[in-house]
Design a protein around this motif. Structure first.
Motif, PDB file in Angstrom:
ATOM      1  N   ARG A 176     -14.719  17.151 -26.291  1.00 45.40           N
ATOM      2  CA  ARG A 176     -13.405  16.767 -25.791  1.00 45.40           C
ATOM      3  C   ARG A 176     -12.658  17.984 -25.242  1.00 45.40           C
ATOM      4  N   HIS A 230      -5.664  11.134 -24.686  1.00 43.51           N
ATOM      5  CA  HIS A 230      -5.139  10.549 -25.922  1.00 43.51           C
ATOM      6  C   HIS A 230      -4.820   9.066 -25.719  1.00 43.51           C
ATOM      7  N   HIS A 246      -5.133  11.798 -19.205  1.00 44.38           N
ATOM      8  CA  HIS A 246      -5.146  12.921 -18.284  1.00 44.38           C
ATOM      9  C   HIS A 246      -6.052  12.487 -17.122  1.00 44.38           C
ATOM     10  N   GLU A 288       3.119  14.285 -21.495  1.00 51.69           N
ATOM     11  CA  GLU A 288       3.329  15.364 -22.462  1.00 51.69           C
ATOM     12  C   GLU A 288       3.618  16.735 -21.857  1.00 51.69           C
ATOM     13  N   HIS A 289       3.454  16.960 -20.602  1.00 50.62           N
ATOM     14  CA  HIS A 289       3.631  18.323 -20.093  1.00 50.62           C
ATOM     15  C   HIS A 289       5.022  18.605 -19.541  1.00 50.62           C
TER      16      HIS A 289
HETATM   17 ZN    ZN Z   1      -3.150  16.393 -23.702  1.00 53.90          ZN
END
Ligand code: ZN
Ligand code: FAD
Length: 469
Positions: A329, A379, A386, A425-426
């Motif tokens: 991963r 996730h 992603h 998330e970024h």
């Molecule tokens: Zn991530």
């Protein structure tokens, strides 16, 4: 005396860098997408020093770019090219201030490296569950300012969910002491939430009180092969139920992601004898030792194979084998760098829409550019994909990267059509700022702008990040 001289006096020579060589690591984003200039890089050693520096900047109307470990992926922590601002690095403020094991809380300064925080929790027989690829370098103030996610969000929540209290230096230099270790505090607006995920645009986080959890004593890891991506969320739902909802991670990996990881990253091997188009990596954990999680996982694997949802699978026999599975991963991002240009998307959709998003968007980008190689991983237990695109084999890298905006539009429109988010998330930073007006309502943008003006009327805190012009 110039304002920079006054700042130097506050932080001392150790905390003041202005030579190009010393400043360099603070001026470039780690992927090299953004490079800026600064009047100086300032590293205060205490909250009082941060406050004194900010007061001086407020007087002189000098913009401030806060910085933690500079691992952010959207250009938020990098200054603009004009060189007018200072970078304020929290790196010297890296103390754990307190651990209260019975309250299950830890209080740390913003410059504390995430891995050090995890270690401090473990030494007290507790778990600090925030965990991500950059954990050896990123700092908790940066994690909070980007509302970082990572692989444990499914069970424990993201940085926002883990935070109970904050200490913040406001844009006028006053210090807000909101370091409370309370699960319940119902006294009006939850001010800390404004600063979490604000990417340094509203103030400087100098310390935080965060939640700890019982330390896991059983961890089981499984790698499952799937014939169809459409089955992945049904497998997820069954894994939750079969494990008494003790899943800590549930990650999706496409065959192409595994192949390039094997090809480019030493130590990555295919754990299964036959190739399948999709894989799920899952982890379950528990803090007790009586009921064996492994039995539950084995039963789950048998049932899902019988139901035709899972084609094959392995459960790690040892900690070392579990690490091998996780290496697959974690290798994907690194491996992709060896496959030429990549255009990346960090998006989320409702969990029930993950599969149709991946299938239809992969078709849409291939229609625009035949030969494009999507790597949709991540996730998915949180609906976070992603959705990275590798260039067709043999294409000029520059020509591929020139399609960045066009590919963004296809992918982000597909996300929006499903009620998703263009940043799971970024964050937004500089990278996605121009896209906000398309994907957030005018009312949301107006409220955000009003919050910004209320707290930072002079626009000195990380100007030009997140909010559109
Ligand atoms: Zn991530
Ligand atoms: P920086 O990059 O220094 O700063 C990020 C932003 O926060 C900037 O806008 C900066 O101005 C602001 N900021 C920093 N410190 C403060 C402060 N004290 N007060 C106010 N503002 C501040 N992210 C995820 O969510 N999940 C992942 O799984 C994940 N994996 C990653 C893997 C790798 C290999 C890398 C390089 C990055 C990854 N990231 C991930 C990106 C993530 O945003 C960062 O790793 C981390 O959260 C940022 O912390 P930092 O200390 O490096 O912040």
């Amino acid at each position: 005396m110039s304002v920079l001289d006054k700042i130097r006096e506050v932080v001392g020579p150790k905390g003041f860098l202005d030579s190009p060589e010393a400043m360099e690591p603070h001026l470039v984003e780690w992927r090299g997408l953004f490079r800026g200039n600064a009047a100086a890089v300032v590293k205060p050693a205490s909250t009082d020093e941060v406050a004194a520096v900010v007061r001086l900047c407020a007087e002189a109307k000098l913009p401030i770019v806060p910085q933690g470990g500079n691992t952010g992926l959207v250009g938020g922590g990098v200054p603009w090219e004009d060189g007018r601002s200072i970078v304020l690095s929290l790196a010297r403020m890296d103390r754990i201030r307190a651990i209260d094991p019975l309250n299950h809380t830890i209080t740390a300064e913003a410059g504390c490296i995430l891995a050090d925080l995890q270690k401090a929790a473990e030494e007290n027989d507790r778990l600090f569950p925030l965990s991500l690829g950059a954990e050896g370098t990123c700092r908790i103030g940066g994690n909070l300012s980007t509302n970082a996610g990572g692989v444990g969000v499914l069970r424990y929540g993201n940085a926002r969910d883990l935070t109970l209290g904050l200490e913040v230096v406001l844009p006028d230099g006053r210090v807000w002491d909101g370091l409370r270790g309370l699960r319940k505090d119902n006294t009006g607006y939850d001010l800390k939430q404004l600063f979490i995920g604000a990417e340094g645009t509203l103030g400087i986080i100098t310390a935080a009180t965060m939640k700890l959890f019982p330390r896991p004593r059983q961890v089981e890891t499984a790698f499952l092969a799937l014939r169809r991506v459409e089955d992945v969320m049904e497998v997820f739902a069954r894994a939750r139920a079969a494990s008494s909802d003790l899943l800590t991670a549930f990650e999706l990996i496409p065959r192409f992601g595994l192949e390039i990881s094997i090809k480019h990253v030493p130590g990555v091997v295919d754990p299964l004898a036959t190739a399948y188009p999709w894989y799920a990596l899952l982890e379950v954990s528990s803090s007790q030792t009586e009921t064996r999680l492994r039995d539950a996982l084995e039963a789950f694997l048998g049932e899902t194979i019988e139901a035709g949802l899972v084609a094959d699978g392995v459960i790690a026999e040892s900690g070392a084998q579990a690490l091998d599975l996780w290496r697959i991963r974690e290798a994907i991002v690194m491996a992709q760098a060896h496959e030429g240009g990549s255009i990346k998307h960090d998006v989320s959709v409702p969990v029930s829409r993950v599969a149709d998003f991946i299938t239809e968007t992969s078709e849409a980008v291939a229609k625009r550019l035949p030969g494009i190689r999507p790597v949709a991983f991540g996730h998915v237990g949180d609906g976070n994909i992603h959705f990275n695109l590798s260039q067709p084999v043999g294409m000029e890298k520059e020509a591929f990267l020139a399609l960045w905006e066009e590919m963004n539009r296809i992918v982000h429109d597909a996300v929006a059509a499903r009620g998703g988010s263009i940043s799971a998330e970024h964050g937004i930073g500089r990278l996605k700022r121009h896209e906000l007006p398309r994907y957030k309502s005018a009312l949301e943008l107006e409220l955000m702008a009003r919050v910004k003006r209320a707290l930072d009327p002079e626009n000195l805190m990380n100007p030009g990040k997140i909010l559109p012009e």
